[in-house]
Design an enzyme around this catalytic site. Structure first.
Site, short mmCIF file in Angstrom:
data_model
loop_
_atom_site.label_atom_id
_atom_site.label_comp_id
_atom_site.label_asym_id
_atom_site.label_seq_id
_atom_site.Cartn_x
_atom_site.Cartn_y
_atom_site.Cartn_z
N LYS A 1 -20.28 8.13 1.67
CA LYS A 1 -20.23 8.98 2.78
C LYS A 1 -20.85 10.40 2.38
CE LYS A 1 -16.77 8.63 5.49
NZ LYS A 1 -15.30 8.95 5.90
N ARG B 1 0.88 -1.14 0.15
CA ARG B 1 -0.13 -0.05 0.03
C ARG B 1 0.74 1.30 -0.08
NH1 ARG B 1 -4.31 -0.53 4.31
NH2 ARG B 1 -2.78 -1.69 5.71
#
Length: 285
Positions: free
Chosen positions: A181, A86
């Protein structure tokens, strides 16, 4: 072909060996008084499959040592969980691209590499050998099917994970959506499925990795408020840092499961079949 593994991938290596019908070679691990690692493999063949999730720095070094120990054979590396993957970009000058550094190091002494549900497939380009990504979305779908949930709703935690969630949902022909969201005010945020109402539904949130679980726990609380009948979570790599597993269960998630790419007590799903299939298919090409 024979299979060797690092200490944190023993169970998965044994399962892959059983699926492929090849011997699993014993490896002894110890340390010198100064902390340096030592290992010694049993008898190897002219072809070796190295199974190693580099879940920490020790497992990364063990992987390098295993590759070198098998220097007289044709080596295939399977890194189900690839640590540092990552860290795949440089944000400020002076930073390393850690994913690139790790991929380059693991390429030396190997002929090909496989990873499982890597967060960004672009990392594969950093390997110096042919590298492929394997998805275990069907295995996670199979596990969800075994839960016998009534008309489950499969949810990705965000739009970026929708492809993975779609692969999971395809197993049972289930509804699939992703969480979105919405900022309601300066300090108030609403998390809900983008298009499908969760009210009365048995929800399963699926993702490639659960690390701290913070967003997932918040989403679970909101889904309960929205009337979800039950909430479950399933992921490929169960890292569960900083008490994440407890956080998720405390948030009302009925079950939290992961795969054996990152071996722990929640590893109820195995990547072994997908890995064995990929190894066989690649050999035939």
């Amino acid at each position: 072909m024979r299979i060797i593994s690092t200490e944190r991938s023993q169970v998965l290596a044994a399962r892959v060996a059983a699926k492929l019908g090849v011997p699993l070679v014993e490896t002894k691990f110890t340390r010198f008084p100064d902390g340096e690692m030592y290992l010694r493999c049993g008898e190897l063949d002219d072809e070796t499959l190295i199974v190693s999730s580099t879940v920490d720095n020790d497992m990364f070094v063990q992987t390098l040592l295993l590759i070198d120990a098998a220097d007289r054979s044709k080596n295939t590396l399977v890194a189900p969980y690839l640590g540092y993957s990552r860290q795949d970009r440089r944000f400020v000058p002076g930073e390393p691209i850690s994913a690139r550094a790790v991929a380059r190091a693991l390429s030396a002494g190997t002929e090909r590499a496989f990873v499982v549900n890597i967060h960004d497939p672009g990392v594969l380009q950093h390997f110096g050998v042919p590298a492929k990504n394997i998805t275990i979305a069907p295995a996670i779908g199979g596990y969800i099917g075994d839960l016998h949930l009534k008309n489950p709703l499969i949810l990705a935690p965000d739009e970026g994970a929708i492809e993975f969630a779609t692969g999971v949902a395809a197993v049972g022909g289930w509804d699939c959506d992703h969480l979105e969201k919405t900022r309601l005010s300066g300090d108030e945020v609403r998390i809900a499925p983008k298009t499908i109402d969760a009210a009365g539904r048995e929800v399963v949130i699926v993702d490639d990795i659960i690390s701290t679980g913070g967003t997932l726990a918040t989403a679970a609380c909101m889904l309960r408020e929205q009337g979800a009948a039950s909430i479950h979570a399933a992921c490929v790599h169960g890292v569960f840092t900083s008490g994440a597993y407890t956080r998720l269960r405390a948030a009302g998630i009925a079950s939290v499961v992961s795969s054996d790419t990152y071996e722990n007590a929640s590893s109820f799903i195995s990547a072994a079949n997908a890995i064995a299939t990929a190894i066989r298919d690649d050999a035939h090409h």
